[in-house]
Motif scaffolding. Structure first.
Motif, PDB file in Angstrom:
ATOM      1  N   LYS A  16       0.856  -1.195   0.000  1.00 20.04           N
ATOM      2  CA  LYS A  16       0.000   0.000   0.000  1.00 20.04           C
ATOM      3  C   LYS A  16       0.884   1.234   0.000  1.00 20.04           C
ATOM      4  O   LYS A  16       1.702   1.425   0.902  1.00 20.04           O
ATOM      5  CB  LYS A  16      -0.906  -0.001   1.248  1.00 20.04           C
ATOM      6  CG  LYS A  16      -1.490   1.358   1.628  1.00 20.04           C
ATOM      7  CD  LYS A  16      -2.557   1.881   0.697  1.00 20.04           C
ATOM      8  CE  LYS A  16      -2.661   3.391   0.626  1.00 20.04           C
ATOM      9  NZ  LYS A  16      -3.040   4.144   1.773  1.00 20.04           N
ATOM     10  N   GLY A  19      -0.758   8.284  -1.634  1.00 16.33           N
ATOM     11  CA  GLY A  19      -0.510   9.262  -2.702  1.00 16.33           C
ATOM     12  C   GLY A  19       0.677  10.151  -2.346  1.00 16.33           C
ATOM     13  O   GLY A  19       1.495  10.491  -3.199  1.00 16.33           O
ATOM     14  N   GLY A  57      -2.920   5.230  -3.028  1.00 18.04           N
ATOM     15  CA  GLY A  57      -3.812   6.272  -2.537  1.00 18.04           C
ATOM     16  C   GLY A  57      -3.916   7.399  -3.547  1.00 18.04           C
ATOM     17  O   GLY A  57      -3.397   7.308  -4.664  1.00 18.04           O
ATOM     18  N   GLY A  58      -4.584   8.461  -3.138  1.00 15.27           N
ATOM     19  CA  GLY A  58      -4.770   9.587  -4.064  1.00 15.27           C
ATOM     20  C   GLY A  58      -4.540  10.933  -3.414  1.00 15.27           C
ATOM     21  O   GLY A  58      -4.799  11.978  -4.018  1.00 15.27           O
ATOM     22  N   GLY A  59      -4.040  10.878  -2.169  1.00 14.79           N
ATOM     23  CA  GLY A  59      -3.912  12.099  -1.377  1.00 14.79           C
ATOM     24  C   GLY A  59      -2.986  13.162  -1.964  1.00 14.79           C
ATOM     25  O   GLY A  59      -3.057  14.321  -1.566  1.00 14.79           O
ATOM     26  N   ARG A  63      -8.387  14.471  -1.884  1.00 14.73           N
ATOM     27  CA  ARG A  63      -9.022  13.650  -0.846  1.00 14.73           C
ATOM     28  C   ARG A  63     -10.439  14.173  -0.660  1.00 14.73           C
ATOM     29  O   ARG A  63     -10.647  15.383  -0.544  1.00 14.73           O
ATOM     30  CB  ARG A  63      -8.288  13.781   0.490  1.00 14.73           C
ATOM     31  CG  ARG A  63      -7.053  12.937   0.578  1.00 14.73           C
ATOM     32  CD  ARG A  63      -6.716  12.628   2.041  1.00 14.73           C
ATOM     33  NE  ARG A  63      -5.487  11.862   2.118  1.00 14.73           N
ATOM     34  CZ  ARG A  63      -4.293  12.398   2.277  1.00 14.73           C
ATOM     35  NH1 ARG A  63      -4.157  13.694   2.384  1.00 14.73           N
ATOM     36  NH2 ARG A  63      -3.228  11.622   2.333  1.00 14.73           N
ATOM     37  N   GLY A  64     -11.411  13.259  -0.594  1.00 10.87           N
ATOM     38  CA  GLY A  64     -12.818  13.646  -0.476  1.00 10.87           C
ATOM     39  C   GLY A  64     -13.086  14.510   0.744  1.00 10.87           C
ATOM     40  O   GLY A  64     -13.814  15.509   0.665  1.00 10.87           O
ATOM     41  N   ASP A  78     -15.359  12.271  -2.888  1.00  9.68           N
ATOM     42  CA  ASP A  78     -14.792  10.922  -2.814  1.00  9.68           C
ATOM     43  C   ASP A  78     -14.648  10.311  -4.217  1.00  9.68           C
ATOM     44  O   ASP A  78     -13.681   9.589  -4.483  1.00  9.68           O
ATOM     45  CB  ASP A  78     -15.644  10.025  -1.911  1.00  9.68           C
ATOM     46  CG  ASP A  78     -15.369  10.270  -0.434  1.00  9.68           C
ATOM     47  OD1 ASP A  78     -14.304  10.820  -0.111  1.00  9.68           O
ATOM     48  OD2 ASP A  78     -16.227   9.901   0.397  1.00  9.68           O
ATOM     49  N   GLY A  81     -11.553  11.706  -5.422  1.00 13.49           N
ATOM     50  CA  GLY A  81     -10.426  11.046  -4.750  1.00 13.49           C
ATOM     51  C   GLY A  81     -10.136   9.685  -5.370  1.00 13.49           C
ATOM     52  O   GLY A  81      -8.984   9.326  -5.615  1.00 13.49           O
ATOM     53  N   THR A 139     -12.019   1.080  -2.851  1.00 12.68           N
ATOM     54  CA  THR A 139     -13.049   0.043  -2.775  1.00 12.68           C
ATOM     55  C   THR A 139     -14.162   0.301  -3.788  1.00 12.68           C
ATOM     56  O   THR A 139     -15.053  -0.533  -3.952  1.00 12.68           O
ATOM     57  CB  THR A 139     -13.727   0.043  -1.383  1.00 12.68           C
ATOM     58  OG1 THR A 139     -14.394   1.305  -1.207  1.00 12.68           O
ATOM     59  CG2 THR A 139     -12.727  -0.162  -0.258  1.00 12.68           C
ATOM     60  N   ASN A 141     -16.274   2.659  -3.298  1.00 11.30           N
ATOM     61  CA  ASN A 141     -17.354   3.277  -2.518  1.00 11.30           C
ATOM     62  C   ASN A 141     -16.866   4.532  -1.817  1.00 11.30           C
ATOM     63  O   ASN A 141     -15.756   4.537  -1.274  1.00 11.30           O
ATOM     64  CB  ASN A 141     -17.852   2.309  -1.438  1.00 11.30           C
ATOM     65  CG  ASN A 141     -18.358   1.033  -2.042  1.00 11.30           C
ATOM     66  OD1 ASN A 141     -19.369   1.026  -2.734  1.00 11.30           O
ATOM     67  ND2 ASN A 141     -17.647  -0.047  -1.811  1.00 11.30           N
ATOM     68  N   PHE A 144     -14.857   5.579   2.212  1.00 12.16           N
ATOM     69  CA  PHE A 144     -13.801   4.637   2.605  1.00 12.16           C
ATOM     70  C   PHE A 144     -12.447   5.234   2.238  1.00 12.16           C
ATOM     71  O   PHE A 144     -12.384   6.262   1.564  1.00 12.16           O
ATOM     72  CB  PHE A 144     -13.983   3.285   1.906  1.00 12.16           C
ATOM     73  CG  PHE A 144     -15.114   2.470   2.472  1.00 12.16           C
ATOM     74  CD1 PHE A 144     -14.892   1.599   3.522  1.00 12.16           C
ATOM     75  CD2 PHE A 144     -16.390   2.584   1.955  1.00 12.16           C
ATOM     76  CE1 PHE A 144     -15.941   0.856   4.060  1.00 12.16           C
ATOM     77  CE2 PHE A 144     -17.444   1.844   2.484  1.00 12.16           C
ATOM     78  CZ  PHE A 144     -17.212   0.976   3.533  1.00 12.16           C
ATOM     79  N   THR A 146      -8.187   4.261   1.036  1.00  7.01           N
ATOM     80  CA  THR A 146      -7.424   3.238   0.321  1.00  7.01           C
ATOM     81  C   THR A 146      -6.733   2.268   1.290  1.00  7.01           C
ATOM     82  O   THR A 146      -6.328   1.189   0.868  1.00  7.01           O
ATOM     83  CB  THR A 146      -6.401   3.871  -0.646  1.00  7.01           C
ATOM     84  OG1 THR A 146      -5.637   4.836   0.071  1.00  7.01           O
ATOM     85  CG2 THR A 146      -7.101   4.528  -1.816  1.00  7.01           C
TER      86      THR A 146
END
Ligand code: UDP
Length: 229
Positions: A16, A19, A57-59, A63-64, A78, A81, A139, A141, A144, A146
């Motif tokens: 994992k 971002g 991740g996408g940070g 981020r949402g 989200d 994100g 996910t 959704n 949530f 990452t």
């Protein structure tokens, strides 16, 4: 299986990467030098015969929660994100391919012109064929993160270990950036095991080049969190 994996402790792992890990010296987006280095470390693992899955991740992009604080609808934030994680996944796929490593992005949101959908059996097949699988869109959704996606995918694909890259090389009894005497735990047990199938996670510092390889070779790097001693 080839002889090359004799030095590897694990056969299938999930890494994992936040971002932020891709930011490097940039304020926003992706630092190509960092991306290349991480891709090189993943290539080294695949050359040892280790099957590698990656959740990004996408940070570094969106981020949402941050977008919601700025006034945006949380679910839309989200979605942005999750799309940010797909952008990172595509960048990682490209970096791996430029090193001659076969890689496939699989997204939890359908974006068929851009990448494959996440289908568990297909993901496992890619891994068995030695391809790096990069899971995008978390996910799928809202609400949530990452990290949850990484745990979920690791269990789904029967990964032996989830390796979570952070800015520090493990879990400490206090913040090592603030307290020079902070003590690193080499091993921690879960109070409650949330799932009995994925029972081990290792936290390590991605900024120490080579640590990813050292963990897979069984060296004492970072902190192992597991169900038992
Ligand atoms: N996200 C989401 N559902 C998921 C995973 C991620 O909605 O299953 C969104 C969420 O807005 C999150 C963003 O995607 O803030 C980027 O993921 P994350 O914050 O986990 O990235 P990291 O902190 O690891 O860079």
């Amino acid at each position: 299986m080839t002889d090359t994996n004799t030095t590897a402790r694990y056969r299938r792992i999930l890494v994992k990467l936040s971002g932020e890990a891709l930011l490097g010296s940039e304020d926003y987006g992706i630092d190509p030098k960092i991306l290349k280095r991480i891709a090189g470390e993943i290539r080294d693992l695949t050359q040892m015969g280790v099957q590698v899955a990656v959740v990004l991740g996408g940070g570094n992009i969106f981020r949402g929660a941050g977008l919601a604080r700025a006034g945006m609808d949380r679910v839309t934030g989200d979605h942005m994100g999750m799309l940010a994680t797909v952008i990172n996944a595509l960048a990682m796929q490209d970096a791996l391919e430029s090193l001659g490593v076969y890689a496939r992005v699989m997204s939890a949101l359908r974006i068929n012109e851009v990448c494959e959908d996440y289908i568990r059996r297909r993901a496992v097949r890619h891994l068995e064929k030695g391809r790096v699988v990069i899971f995008g869109a978390g996910t799928g959704n809202p609400f949530f993160t990452t990290d949850t996606a990484a745990s979920l995918r690791a269990i789904e694909i029967n990964a032996e270990i989830l390796l979570k890259a952070t800015k520090v090389n493990g879990i400490y009894d206090s913040d090592p950036l603030l307290n020079p005497d902070a003590k690193r735990y080499t091993h921690l047990t879960f109070d409650k095991v949330l799932n009995d199938r994925l029972n081990v996670m290792e936290v390590f510092n991605l900024f120490n080049a080579g640590d990813l390889l050292r963990i897979v070779q069984g060296e004492d790097v970072g902190t192992v969190v597991s169900a038992g001693p």
